[in-house]
Structures are given as C-alpha cells and as structure tokens.
Design a protein around this motif. Sequence first.
Motif: not given
Length: 653
Positions: A302-303, A328-331, A372-382, A387-390
């Motif tokens: 999901x995005x 459910x397997x997810x990212x 690989x880590x489950x989550x990519x989070x944008x903290x500031x522009x670019x 996170x390994x788990x979200x």
Amino acid sequence: MPNRARGTRLTCRSLAAAASAALIALVLAPTGAQGATPARESRPVYSYDDAIRESVWVDTRLDGDGDGRTDRVAVDIVRPREAAQRGRKVPVVMDASPYYACCGRGNESQRKTYDADGNPVQFPLYYDNYFVPRGYAFVAVDLAGTNRSDGCVDVGGRSDVQSAKAVVDWLNGRARAYTSRSGGERASARWSTGATGMIGKSYDGTVANGVAATGVRGLKTIVPIGAISSWYDYYFAQGAPLYNSGPEWLSDYVESPEARERCQAVQQRLVDGAPRSGESTPLWAERDYVPDAGNVRASVFAVHGMQDLNVRAKHFGQWWDALADNGVERKVWLSQTGHVDPFDFRRAEWVRTLHRWFDHYLLGYDNGIDREPMADIERAPDRWSTDRLWPPRTTATAALRPNTGTKPGVGALSLKPARPGATETFTDDPRLDETDWAAAVDTATPAKAGFITRPLGRDLRLSGSSRVTVTATPSTTSAHLSAVLVDLGPDTIRDYAASGEGITTLAERTCWGASTTGDSSCFKETKARTIDVGHTVFSRGWADLGGYKPDALTPGKAYTVTLDLHASDHVVPAGHRLALILAGTDQDLIDPPDTTPRLSLDLARTAAKLPVVGGASAFARAVAGPVPVPTDSRLGGVAAPRQIRPIPGGSTR
C-alpha cells in the motif's frame, strides 16, 4: 535507473540482441530449478517493439445494463512475443480503471490509443514499457460502462469489482473471453501463468482492494496507491457529508456516452441508495471492503499520502489494520504528499522496489524483499526512514485529556483528566478551516476550542490511527464536529495544499523501459514543492454529532461521538507543542450543517486516544523533560499551507 530522454537510448530490440544465451537461460529458469542458479532479478531481454498487442472481451456473467446479454469488458494486452514463440507462460501486471478514455492516467493524463483497426497502440503509464521486456504481460482493463466495455459503472459495487475479477478468472482458465465485443472467436489465456498482480492509483487501486477482498485465486499481490477501502467513507465522515454530490456524479463522469444512455436505472439506484443525510445504507455496505479483509489471499503493498485530502488516509488506516488482524503479508510507503503517485515523488526508488516486489510475488524470485523493513515513512521532503514493523511494536494508546488552561480560552492537553463540570464552548463558523484554527490556537476565538501541551523536552512520535471521543451539547437541531491534531512549531513540509499536492512537474523527461513510436516510456520529472510553516495539521477527522443517524438533534441534550482520525506517522520534535483542536465545519473539507450551532464540550467526558510510540510513559517523559533552546531561524515569516477543495469524484484519478 532511468535513461535520460535527451541522451542516446538503446531500443529493447538491441538490448535483447545483445543479451547472452546464458543470461536468457538465467532469467527464464524457474526458481530452484535443478542445477540452475536461483534468479534474483528479471532482466529486459524481450523486445517491446515486437510484443504482441491484442484486445479481448471477457464475459463478466453480469447484465448490469439489463439488455438481456451478459456484459463483456474490454481487455487490452501487451506481452512478449518471444515467450509465446517458445511456449513460455508469463505472469500479469494488471491495471483495471474507469479512466482510460474519459480522463487519462498519471501526471500527464495519458489515455489509451488505438490504430485504425482498433488494435491497442498506447498503454498509459510505464508498467508496459518497463515490465513487458522483463517477461511480464501488462493487462489494461476497462471497467464495465467505460471506454469499450459493456455494462454500467456502479462506483465500487458488484459491477466494478466483477469487471476486474472476471479478468483474473479468465487468466486462470475460469472465465470466457472473445476476440470482439460482439462475440467472435473464443480467446484463450494459455500464455499466462495465472499469477496476477493488480496495481493502480485511486479508483484503480480501490478496485484492486475490492477484487482482493473477494479472495479470488490467482491474484498474488495488489499495489493500491491512494485507494479507497470503504466508499461510504469517501463521501461521508460518520454522518457528515464531505462533498455536495454523491456517487452518481462520479459514475456519470467516467461512463462512456453510450453507457450514460443505457444506465439510467443504475444511476437512479445510486441516488436512492446514497441519501445525503449520511445514513449508512445497504448500498454502502456492499462497497465496504474492510469487513472482507479476511478473504484476502494476495500480499498488499500500500502507498498513501498522509496529507491526501481526496482519498483521505483513514482509508489506508482501517484497511491496514484489518489486513494486520487477518495476517495478510503487507508493506507500506507513507509520504508527506497529497493524492500523488510514488512515481512522481520518489521515482527511481519506487520503480526499483516495485520491480523487486513483482519479481518476488509473480515470478517467485527469492530477492529478500519480503524480509526487508515493512514501512518507509517520509519524515521531511525527500527524507525517508524505515520501520521493521508498522506501527512500531512499542506503539500503545495514550489517552490525552483536554482541560481548562491557565490562559482564558486556551486549554491544556495532558494525561490529567478535567474536573467534573469543566466545559469549553464554540460556535460553528463554516467560513473557517483547520489552518485558521491552528494559526489562532494560542488565542481565545469563538469558533474553536484548542488544547495544547507544554513545549516538549524530547521528540514524540505518533504512529497509526487516532480516535477522539467528544461529549457535546448543541444549541440547535444539527451539528458537525471536526477534530485535528497539530504540531505547533516551525518546519519545512511538502506544500500538499498547493497545485500538485506536494510536487512540481518539470520539463525534463526520464525514460523507464522501452518505447515505440506510439508509446513512449519517457515521462516528465518532478521535484518536491515545499513551504515553510509555523504549524502542521497532521491528522484530522470529522463527524455528525448524531453519528450515522440522520435524526434531528435535541437542543440542550448531551451527545457523545467518537471521531476516527486519519492514519498518520508524525514526529512532534522537541521544543514544539502538540495541540488538539475541536471545532465545527472544516471549510471545504466537510459540508456545514443546516443550522449554526453553539456547542458546549464536557471536558471530563472528552478524550483523545493517540497511538504514541512508547505509550503514555513516552508522552509523560516528553512533556516532563527540559525544553531545548530553539535554534531554528524560521521562527518568523512562516505561513500556513493554503487550503484547497478536492474535486469530488473526478479527482480520484
């Protein structure tokens, strides 16, 4: 990596000719084959120029337009010719959409195009250009009632979902298809392995959610981008209307001209089943995929934009939680943008990650992406974190309580409950929005009640979905509520409320795959559009004070309602303050009630349950610690993001 459009670009034909036999054997060998090295990445060894391009019409087994014939949906296909010649089957990347003719796909609004004989020429977006040379078929499905398909659009209902599900069934040998809309010869999908991955932004991703919720076999993964999980929650927020129109507007917007003529009965059912009162009806229950998350067999990538004010992040949050509950397997990728495709805010990394995702789930390559880590989070522009788990494992609910403050009209937010009888009041002002409230949070104003922590001594991270329970007494027979969470402090963020919703489109193009004369793989580049702000609204939620019941309120009677706030992942930095604002109409985001109520809040019976990493103890430490001396030079001259009104329905593309 992309090819620069201005430079010399090798054609897919020349790449294929240059590939060695050993490389082809490696790419085509099944994972774990006897004596073969396990493949880790598909390579562009097939000719895109020579690919087979064809159209079939799949029988949906429905008769949505009531003409006595089962509806057939148009399916445009592009697949590698060499694989077909060698008798090798290929998996499918599929985008089922209502937008291929009416409105276009992507940042450049690309439409399908055809030659004089009706054969497909241009497939919108880059999925075909990039994945077909790597041994995939790309399948673009016209939902029922759109472009070259029969039937009627029913906005997330059975017809929409079955349009795409029938194609998955056909790819797996369970449905019929024909070489023309009127019939013709039977068309077989013997060229397909049956393994299908659905992808798409907004309406397209919503259909992917709906098809996955049927549990259809052969659908191995879905990639929903800014997608709806419950159509009621697209048009209403717990009884409060979000747009001045219903699903009939969207169906009329995307349907083909001939479908509009034959689908009047379906249009009327949409009107009758979706009253503007906000009542939850059987029509909405049919279009809620969340209760069926237990049927999902596919993995989910999901995005979502955390500042998406069109398909709001509540859709992602409730779908994600239901998928998690069902194992459910997810990212997930969560960005600071609005309603934007990751191809337009993190292009190179997105294509690389999506490539590996499809290789793993559709070709069976053991490339490690599932570990690989489950989550990519944008903290500031670019700037991204993982996170390994979200949400993180240490996330726990912290119940924060609004209370009267030391300054008249400005309340406090802490773990301490208010004394019985403590109240705050405000009068709904539909001319104001959440940015107006946040800008005046330190001042007593009549249109909102604000509650603020002391400056934080350490960073505080909120990760997930929040809920705010409010007990309020209205002065009139109708009332809407807004609850927003605000980070009070200077920052540079993506300008999600401006045109582009956090991106600026550039003139330069980069190329992602092979091209033909009629279908280029080259797309305009983008960059982050940013703004310096003095505060950031990072989560919000709305509701009718009466909830899902359309009955008139009784003036002077106390009502309790719990508002579901949109999922987010936000760090309130040390030195900033966290605020909860309660108010009435959030201008341009919910419609106002038919009266102008004054509401009295019972603070002892009001609480915000927030997903704090570290729980209540982490919040207590953050507000108890010493406050750092601010060093940011942006304390002056900052502004709030401008507010925009999303276009109902049509802007979901």
